[in-house]
Design a protein around this motif. Structure first.
Motif, PDB file in Angstrom:
ATOM      1  N   MET A   1       0.844  -1.184   0.000  1.00 45.46           N
ATOM      2  CA  MET A   1       0.000   0.000   0.000  1.00 45.46           C
ATOM      3  C   MET A   1       0.886   1.241   0.000  1.00 45.46           C
ATOM      4  SD  MET A   1      -3.029   0.676   2.692  1.00 45.46           S
ATOM      5  CE  MET A   1      -4.087  -0.701   2.324  1.00 45.46           C
ATOM      6  N   LYS A   2       0.671   2.119  -0.945  1.00 40.28           N
ATOM      7  CA  LYS A   2       1.532   3.305  -1.024  1.00 40.28           C
ATOM      8  C   LYS A   2       1.182   4.262   0.109  1.00 40.28           C
ATOM      9  CE  LYS A   2       1.507   3.492  -6.057  1.00 40.28           C
ATOM     10  NZ  LYS A   2       0.183   2.874  -6.106  1.00 40.28           N
ATOM     11  N   GLN A   3       2.220   4.740   0.787  1.00 38.61           N
ATOM     12  CA  GLN A   3       1.999   5.682   1.886  1.00 38.61           C
ATOM     13  C   GLN A   3       1.876   7.100   1.346  1.00 38.61           C
ATOM     14  OE1 GLN A   3       1.757   5.452   5.343  1.00 38.61           O
ATOM     15  NE2 GLN A   3       1.289   3.351   4.844  1.00 38.61           N
ATOM     16  N   ASP A   4       0.837   7.807   1.787  1.00 38.58           N
ATOM     17  CA  ASP A   4       0.670   9.242   1.537  1.00 38.58           C
ATOM     18  C   ASP A   4       0.961   9.618   0.083  1.00 38.58           C
ATOM     19  OD1 ASP A   4      -0.081  11.710   2.336  1.00 38.58           O
ATOM     20  OD2 ASP A   4       1.918  12.321   2.964  1.00 38.58           O
ATOM     21  N   SER A   5       0.397   8.880  -0.849  1.00 41.75           N
ATOM     22  CA  SER A   5       0.670   9.176  -2.251  1.00 41.75           C
ATOM     23  C   SER A   5      -0.338  10.215  -2.742  1.00 41.75           C
ATOM     24  CB  SER A   5       0.575   7.899  -3.079  1.00 41.75           C
ATOM     25  OG  SER A   5      -0.614   7.218  -2.787  1.00 41.75           O
ATOM     26  N   THR A   6       0.180  11.350  -3.194  1.00 39.07           N
ATOM     27  CA  THR A   6      -0.688  12.381  -3.763  1.00 39.07           C
ATOM     28  C   THR A   6      -0.953  11.995  -5.204  1.00 39.07           C
ATOM     29  OG1 THR A   6       0.289  14.035  -2.350  1.00 39.07           O
ATOM     30  CG2 THR A   6      -0.882  14.838  -4.288  1.00 39.07           C
ATOM     31  N   ARG A   7      -2.216  11.965  -5.572  1.00 39.73           N
ATOM     32  CA  ARG A   7      -2.446  11.639  -6.963  1.00 39.73           C
ATOM     33  C   ARG A   7      -3.718  12.242  -7.504  1.00 39.73           C
ATOM     34  NH1 ARG A   7      -2.343   5.993  -4.957  1.00 39.73           N
ATOM     35  NH2 ARG A   7      -4.375   5.018  -5.150  1.00 39.73           N
ATOM     36  N   ASN A   8      -3.715  12.357  -8.822  1.00 41.44           N
ATOM     37  CA  ASN A   8      -4.892  12.869  -9.500  1.00 41.44           C
ATOM     38  C   ASN A   8      -5.988  11.815  -9.464  1.00 41.44           C
ATOM     39  OD1 ASN A   8      -3.566  15.242 -10.218  1.00 41.44           O
ATOM     40  ND2 ASN A   8      -2.736  14.323 -12.082  1.00 41.44           N
ATOM     41  N   ALA A   9      -7.196  12.266  -9.729  1.00 42.01           N
ATOM     42  CA  ALA A   9      -8.319  11.338  -9.761  1.00 42.01           C
ATOM     43  C   ALA A   9      -8.077  10.259 -10.819  1.00 42.01           C
ATOM     44  CB  ALA A   9      -9.598  12.105 -10.067  1.00 42.01           C
ATOM     45  N   ALA A  10      -8.539   9.022 -10.512  1.00 47.21           N
ATOM     46  CA  ALA A  10      -8.396   7.923 -11.470  1.00 47.21           C
ATOM     47  C   ALA A  10      -9.308   8.155 -12.676  1.00 47.21           C
ATOM     48  CB  ALA A  10      -8.753   6.604 -10.796  1.00 47.21           C
ATOM     49  N   TYR A  11     -10.508   8.703 -12.422  1.00 43.33           N
ATOM     50  CA  TYR A  11     -11.484   8.939 -13.493  1.00 43.33           C
ATOM     51  C   TYR A  11     -12.183  10.269 -13.231  1.00 43.33           C
ATOM     52  CZ  TYR A  11     -10.964   3.864 -13.249  1.00 43.33           C
ATOM     53  OH  TYR A  11     -10.432   2.603 -13.159  1.00 43.33           O
ATOM     54  N   LYS A 275      -8.937  28.409  -1.912  1.00 44.46           N
ATOM     55  CA  LYS A 275      -9.069  29.352  -3.034  1.00 44.46           C
ATOM     56  C   LYS A 275      -9.180  28.610  -4.357  1.00 44.46           C
ATOM     57  CE  LYS A 275      -6.940  33.415  -0.978  1.00 44.46           C
ATOM     58  NZ  LYS A 275      -6.642  32.902   0.354  1.00 44.46           N
ATOM     59  N   THR A 276      -8.479  27.489  -4.484  1.00 41.94           N
ATOM     60  CA  THR A 276      -8.501  26.778  -5.773  1.00 41.94           C
ATOM     61  C   THR A 276      -8.870  25.314  -5.647  1.00 41.94           C
ATOM     62  OG1 THR A 276      -6.137  26.393  -5.513  1.00 41.94           O
ATOM     63  CG2 THR A 276      -6.810  28.262  -6.888  1.00 41.94           C
ATOM     64  N   THR A 277      -8.460  24.664  -4.543  1.00 39.58           N
ATOM     65  CA  THR A 277      -8.656  23.213  -4.489  1.00 39.58           C
ATOM     66  C   THR A 277      -9.179  22.771  -3.131  1.00 39.58           C
ATOM     67  OG1 THR A 277      -6.392  22.852  -3.736  1.00 39.58           O
ATOM     68  CG2 THR A 277      -6.782  22.726  -6.116  1.00 39.58           C
ATOM     69  N   THR A 278      -9.771  21.593  -3.134  1.00 36.43           N
ATOM     70  CA  THR A 278     -10.193  20.924  -1.909  1.00 36.43           C
ATOM     71  C   THR A 278      -9.353  19.668  -1.770  1.00 36.43           C
ATOM     72  OG1 THR A 278     -12.451  21.639  -2.243  1.00 36.43           O
ATOM     73  CG2 THR A 278     -12.129  19.800  -0.763  1.00 36.43           C
ATOM     74  N   GLN A 279      -8.967  19.347  -0.551  1.00 42.66           N
ATOM     75  CA  GLN A 279      -8.176  18.149  -0.322  1.00 42.66           C
ATOM     76  C   GLN A 279      -9.076  16.989   0.077  1.00 42.66           C
ATOM     77  OE1 GLN A 279      -5.483  18.042   3.091  1.00 42.66           O
ATOM     78  NE2 GLN A 279      -3.829  17.533   1.685  1.00 42.66           N
ATOM     79  N   LEU A 280      -8.877  15.860  -0.583  1.00 46.06           N
ATOM     80  CA  LEU A 280      -9.505  14.599  -0.195  1.00 46.06           C
ATOM     81  C   LEU A 280      -8.422  13.726   0.423  1.00 46.06           C
ATOM     82  CD1 LEU A 280     -11.740  12.228  -0.549  1.00 46.06           C
ATOM     83  CD2 LEU A 280     -10.350  11.618  -2.518  1.00 46.06           C
TER      84      LEU A 280
END
Length: 326
Positions: A1-11, A275-280
């Protein structure tokens, strides 16, 4: 399992409007596809999704809109009815919305000629959350800034009315606990009400404010999760009325908490739109750090797929989907 991986949405799915709320159908609708509903400024769209994680013949994701329902006002919350069936003849789609005019709207459609909706009046302030009775779907519970939780029948008659001590932010109904209702309040209290005696039977305290969102774990009915201030909190109600686990999650305050529907160890939280993004953030109870960090342009809403470790967030003319491991 990748730890704390920031990534774009899959879809992603493109939408014609800003998406204020998005909701996977949590019930089995008798079809291999998953139903999803999302609400914009004046309509609700119901569609189906298939993902390559569940069907090898799908490349990535397939999305199809089934019907667009005119709503006439911004949609703030959506709840699916367990009576929704795609395998019935004719099919039945049933869901309820909460809107900024303090009304609930119950929609019923056969995706052909029959498209009905009823309006429920009673709340005197903003409605924050609503849910159908999970077994028969014959009642709907809603919570509001007016310091009440109300239970309605499908004709819009009020069947129960609980007076709260602060705005109600979340309401949950567990399929294994059909005669109990969980209500979370902004002041940091979560109460369980007995729907037969109409009495409060248990309360939990998070000792911090504001409590913004709480959820009842489908896979373990003793487990409750919430976000308050910047933190997520988790209770085991068999052990204590205070949280067993608590961690800071979002610098800009946390907004929503949702348990995965496939395992009791996985949950997601969102921060306030910046201002620009929300964190999930997707968290696993066996890991000290989030296992996935995603960002969405001004995101809103948060929902888990019924059978996959996959969640969706609404945003500006888009729905974003993230997939994680169990």
């Amino acid at each position: 399992m990748k730890q704390d991986s920031t990534r774009n949405a899959a879809y992603t799915v493109d939408c014609e409007d800003y998406v204020h709320v998005v909701k996977f159908n949590p019930f089995d609708c008798g079809d291999t596809c998953s139903l999803i509903a999302y609400g914009g400024n004046n309509y609700v769209v119901v569609g189906t999704c298939r993902f390559q994680e569940e069907d090898a013949e799908v490349e990535g994701m397939q999305y199809e809109t089934l019907r667009t329902f005119h709503h006439g006002i911004r949609v703030d919350a959506i709840a699916w009815s367990p009576e929704t069936r795609l395998d019935a003849l004719p099919p039945q789609i049933r869901f309820c919305t909460a809107a900024s005019d303090r009304k609930l709207r119950l929609f019923t459609s056969d995706l052909q000629d029959k498209n009905e909706f009823k309006t429920f009046d009673g709340h005197s302030s903003y409605i924050n959350d609503l849910v159908f009775a999970p077994k028969e779907g014959q009642e709907i519970a809603s919570v509001s800034d007016d310091h009440t939780c109300r239970v309605w029948d499908l004709e819009g008659n009020e069947k129960a009315h609980f007076v709260l001590r602060s705005p109600g932010v979340s309401v949950c109904w567990h399929p294994e606990e059909a005669f109990k209702l969980m209500v979370a309040e902004r002041n940091g209290t979560i109460r369980f009400y007995d729907l037969i005696t109409h009495q409060a039977i248990l309360s939990l305290e998070c000792e911090q404010m504001p409590l913004m969102s709480a959820d009842w774990c489908l896979k373990n009915s003793l487990r409750i999760g919430a976000v308050a201030g910047n933190d997520w909190l988790i209770w085991d109600i068999a052990r204590s009325s205070y949280p067993q686990d608590k961690r800071p999650a979002h610098v800009d305050r946390a907004r929503l908490f949702r348990w995965s529907r496939v395992t009791e160890n996985l949950f997601a939280t969102t921060g306030y739109p910046g201002k620009t993004t929300t964190q999930l953030l997707i968290h696993h109870l066996g890991h000290p750090q989030p296992i996935l960090t995603g960002t969405a342009a001004v995101g809103s809403g948060l929902t888990w797929h019924r059978t996959l470790p996959l969640c969706a967030v609404g945003g500006d003319h888009k729905i974003f989907f993230w997939v994680t491991e169990m």
